[in-house]
Write a protein that holds these residues in place. Sequence first.
Motif, PDB file in Angstrom:
ATOM      1  N   ASN A 132       1.020  -1.132  -0.154  1.00  0.00           N
ATOM      2  CA  ASN A 132       0.020  -0.111   0.072  1.00  0.00           C
ATOM      3  C   ASN A 132       0.936   1.183   0.104  1.00  0.00           C
TER       4      ASN A 132
ATOM      5  N   CYS B 289       3.717  -2.445   8.725  1.00  0.00           N
ATOM      6  CA  CYS B 289       4.668  -1.441   8.059  1.00  0.00           C
ATOM      7  C   CYS B 289       4.353  -0.148   9.229  1.00  0.00           C
TER       8      CYS B 289
ATOM      9  N   HIS C  53      -0.351  -0.703   8.339  1.00  0.00           N
ATOM     10  CA  HIS C  53      -0.958  -1.491   7.391  1.00  0.00           C
ATOM     11  C   HIS C  53      -0.440  -2.964   7.864  1.00  0.00           C
TER      12      HIS C  53
HETATM   13 ZN   LIG Z   1       2.092   0.417   4.562  1.00  0.00          ZN
END
Ligand SMILES: [Zn+2]
Length: 270
Positions: A7, A21, A25
């Motif tokens: 993403n 992350c 995410h």
């Molecule tokens: Zn991310």
Amino acid sequence: MTWHCPNCKQPLEPQQDAWRCASGHTFDRAREGYVNLLPVQKKRSREPGDSGEMLQARRRFLDSGHYQPLAEAICAMLGAGDVQQRDRHLLDIGCGEGYYSRALAASGWPEDRIAGVDIAKAGVRLAAKRQPRAQFAVASSFDIPLADSSVSGILRVFAPGPASELHRVLEPDGVLLDVSPGPEHLWSLKRALYREPRAHQAPAVLEGFELAAEMRCAFTLNLKGREVIADFLSMTPFAWKGDSEARAKLEQQEQLQLEADFLLRKLIGK
Ligand SMILES: [Zn+2]
């Protein structure tokens, strides 16, 4: 080797239960150990890639050793070499159920330095089950969830995807082994199924790479028994193309002898 978030492209921190992350995410780790890094909006169908049934057929076929000469040729060209001395990682792009990853591990690549990605979850699941120390992810070869220059070797057996992505994730002195069908591959099968069969043309060398070595690996496939023949047909494009009557006839045979022919190209980035 650094995986990155599909993403936001920030590095992913692999943890026991999930990969995360810095933006928060989170990608859950499946029971079998793989992670699904395919952004939901990018899935064109609910289960992209080869179906579970096709992958089971493929697994049965490969497990019976029919493609062992190809696996040996791949290992010879992607030799583990000085892998013990350096922190080298290998990416199997379009890994399917992991047959070649396992062959590479058997030839000396440490299992924990092998990563595989495939768009088909059913394949990645099977691969991860058999190589618990390797890292497998459901991901697209058009958008590889790895940081730039993060692997020193890439194996690509019949997988689609742009050269630019392979170039991006490969270290500057890394090696890409690109395997494609040779001119005679399954020639007699094509002759049986198509009115005007055509030989495979050698694909152009991938953009941004130069050819370091090329090898042709040709051998005879001796398929015995209807189940083996059906498994094999289901893993070729001929499962859904060509003359269906001729295919039905092939499936009734007890024995089938075919030409396997592969072109292996060792490429280095320019
Ligand atoms: Zn991310």
